[in-house]
Design an enzyme around this catalytic site. Structure first.
Site, PDB file in Angstrom:
ATOM      1  N   GLU A 196       0.825  -1.208   0.000  1.00  0.00           N
ATOM      2  CA  GLU A 196       0.000   0.000   0.000  1.00  0.00           C
ATOM      3  C   GLU A 196       0.862   1.262   0.000  1.00  0.00           C
ATOM      4  O   GLU A 196       0.764   2.123   0.882  1.00  0.00           O
ATOM      5  CB  GLU A 196      -0.977   0.008   1.184  1.00  0.00           C
ATOM      6  CG  GLU A 196      -2.107  -0.969   1.005  1.00  0.00           C
ATOM      7  CD  GLU A 196      -3.226  -0.819   2.042  1.00  0.00           C
ATOM      8  OE1 GLU A 196      -3.193   0.140   2.843  1.00  0.00           O
ATOM      9  OE2 GLU A 196      -4.131  -1.672   2.045  1.00  0.00           O
ATOM     10  N   GLU A 319      -5.429  -8.252  -0.848  1.00  0.00           N
ATOM     11  CA  GLU A 319      -6.211  -7.954   0.364  1.00  0.00           C
ATOM     12  C   GLU A 319      -7.641  -7.700  -0.063  1.00  0.00           C
ATOM     13  O   GLU A 319      -7.896  -6.816  -0.886  1.00  0.00           O
ATOM     14  CB  GLU A 319      -5.666  -6.735   1.115  1.00  0.00           C
ATOM     15  CG  GLU A 319      -4.365  -6.974   1.860  1.00  0.00           C
ATOM     16  CD  GLU A 319      -3.958  -5.798   2.735  1.00  0.00           C
ATOM     17  OE1 GLU A 319      -4.853  -5.096   3.261  1.00  0.00           O
ATOM     18  OE2 GLU A 319      -2.735  -5.578   2.893  1.00  0.00           O
TER      19      GLU A 319
END
Length: 517
Positions: A196, A319
């Protein structure tokens, strides 16, 4: 009526069906036109140093009164083996970009204590580190997806960790691994270069991260034949700039681009919705939100098809899952939530989307494996319970490395609320490694049973057998005192007379069947 008795009654009723109504959905599968392989890693798991996801959830230590295998709780290990987990991602997540790998090697009583600044501000004693992770995946028969620290690390640190794990020479780093008890190198299936980068991994711009990726990846080396698939940190929601920038500008080794998407019933991070006790409006909103993953994948595939027409790059949803408000009385930083029939419907609907895009979606990891978000397993000290999501993974095992089959739905049903509507049925079809044709169906409507007619080109279907997940209420769930409120039930159907096969689906249900001639 108890679920098992209900399922038995359903199975008996199926054999009496003789007439096919003209207005019911009809699925036509073409078994003569095989598509992409549904890679087993689509069924990957995710274990982050977060709450009780690892400590208590997986690792209890050798001296624990909880039955364990060299420190790993036996009940959890056996449950994960039973669903044939193919891949586990570790150590994060946001935790990965603050993780110092050397903290987690060597004698446990000499490992430093750190503060987990991302998740609850709790002390991390590093009892679970590199050696423990690889022992875990070996115990459950899975492969390893290791996420490297780009956010607070440096290229030398990342390169030495990779050498520590995969090296075969007599270098200082490899000898250190041997001294710590592992002579042979480990096999890494995937290696993530940061996590991320757009958010907790550094709040970077795509172009800046692409430069950093090229920098770090230059120094990531393994012995020939031991190379993992390298994963770049990609985007989220409708933002395709990460996929576009990375697929154009990364010059070093890159095998796939990651993507993250969480299903929030409300779409509001400040008030996401509750895991239980919700109204039908939140059931509907949750399914509407989760089905957006199809839109996001299509948008990114369009970019990849332009920049990578040879399809060398995978699109990894590493995710995903539901995310609700913290449960009252629990540490909000631990992300523990109950898991209901709604989560089972969400998981199965996502799998059907992933199957449809198997040409690019080669790997996904649900968040997370134990005790965190949409978990397979919940524990409370010595107690353990399997969630409805776990049972979906169990049903869908037959799709691991299966070959996707094209299908069409005539007269599709819809599930409506107010002026909005969703597909009434989600479906997927494939030929399994065993040669059988499998069909998965999800009835998204919590109120209305559905009958689905099934035809298969190239196969004269006479019967179907498999398993079904359903319950009487939308938020039905398993607890430590009642662990079998939701368990899969056997399902059978046969063609009667000269008609086609009909599958009767209860409201709010998940079904996987083998189609037999």
């Amino acid at each position: 009526m108890k679920l098992k008795r209900y399922l038995a009654t359903l199975a008996i009723g199926l054999s009496t069906t003789t007439v096919i109504a003209q207005d019911i959905p009809r699925i036509t599968i073409d078994s003569t036109q095989p598509g992409a392989t549904i890679h087993r890693d689509i069924y990957g798991q995710f274990a982050e140093h977060l709450g009780r996801g690892i400590y208590e959830g997986v690792w209890v230590g050798k001296d624990s009164e909880i039955e364990n295998i060299n420190g790993f709780r036996t009940d959890v290990i056996e449950a994960l083996r039973d669903i044939n987990v193919p891949l586990v991602r570790w150590p994060g997540g946001c935790f990965a970009d603050e993780y110092r790998w050397r903290d987690g090697i060597g004698p446990r009583d000499q490992r430093p204590v750190r503060v987990n600044t991302h998740w609850g501000g709790v002390e991390e004693d590093n009892a679970f580190g590199t050696h423990e992770f690889f022992e875990l995946v070996e115990l459950i028969g899975a492969e390893a997806y290791v996420n490297g620290n780009l956010g607070t690390g440096n290229p030398r640190e990342m390169a030495e960790w990779l050498e520590y794990m995969t090296g075969t020479s007599n270098s200082e780093v490899v000898e250190e691994r041997r001294k710590n008890g592992r002579d042979e190198p480990w096999k890494i299936a995937y290696f993530g270069v940061g996590n991320e980068a757009w958010g907790c991994g550094g709040h970077m711009r795509p172009a800046y991260y692409a430069d950093l990726y090229n920098h770090f990846a230059t120094f990531l080396k393994t012995p020939r034949g031991s190379e993992p698939k390298y994963v770049a940190s990609g985007g989220h929601t409708t933002d395709t700039s990460w996929t576009d920038t990375l697929s154009k500008n990364v010059q070093r080794q890159m095998d796939g681009i990651s993507f993250h998407y969480y299903t929030l019933p409300t779409g509001d991070w400040d008030d996401k919705g509750e895991s239980t006790g919700f109204a039908e409006s939140e059931w509907f909103a949750t399914l509407r939100q989760t089905l957006r993953i199809d839109e996001f994948i299509r948008l990114n595939k369009k970019v990849l098809d332009k920049n990578d027409p040879e399809k060398k790059l995978g699109f990894y949803v590493d995710e995903w899952g539901t995310w609700y408000n913290p449960e009252e009385g629990r540490d909000p930083g631990f992300l523990y939530q109950q898991n209901t029939l709604r989560d089972a419907v969400v998981a199965a609907s996502n799998f059907n989307v992933f199957h449809e895009h198997a040409d690019r979606v080669h790997m996904t990891n649900i968040a997370q494996m134990v005790n965190v978000l949409q978990a397979m397993i919940l524990t409370d000290k010595e107690k353990m319970v399997l969630t409805p999501t776990y049972h979906v993974y169990d049903l869908y095992q037959v799709f691991q490395d299966a070959t996707a089959l094209p299908f069409e739905i005539e007269n599709p049903s819809s599930y409506r609320m107010g002026d909005q509507s969703l597909p009434g049925i989600s479906a997927s079809a494939a030929r399994g490694k065993d040669g059988q044709v499998y069909l998965s169906l999800v009835n998204l409507d919590p109120n209305r049973p559905q009958t689905v007619a099934v035809d298969v080109k190239g196969l004269e279907v006479t019967a179907a057998s498999g398993r079904l997940i359903t319950a009487s209420t939308m938020d039905a769930h398993n607890t430590f005192s009642a662990p079998e409120q939701i368990v899969p039930g056997k399902y059978n159907a046969e063609v009667q007379g000269s008609g086609a096969l009909q599958l009767e689906m209860p409201a709010k249900s998940v079904l996987v069947v083998a189609l037999k001639d």
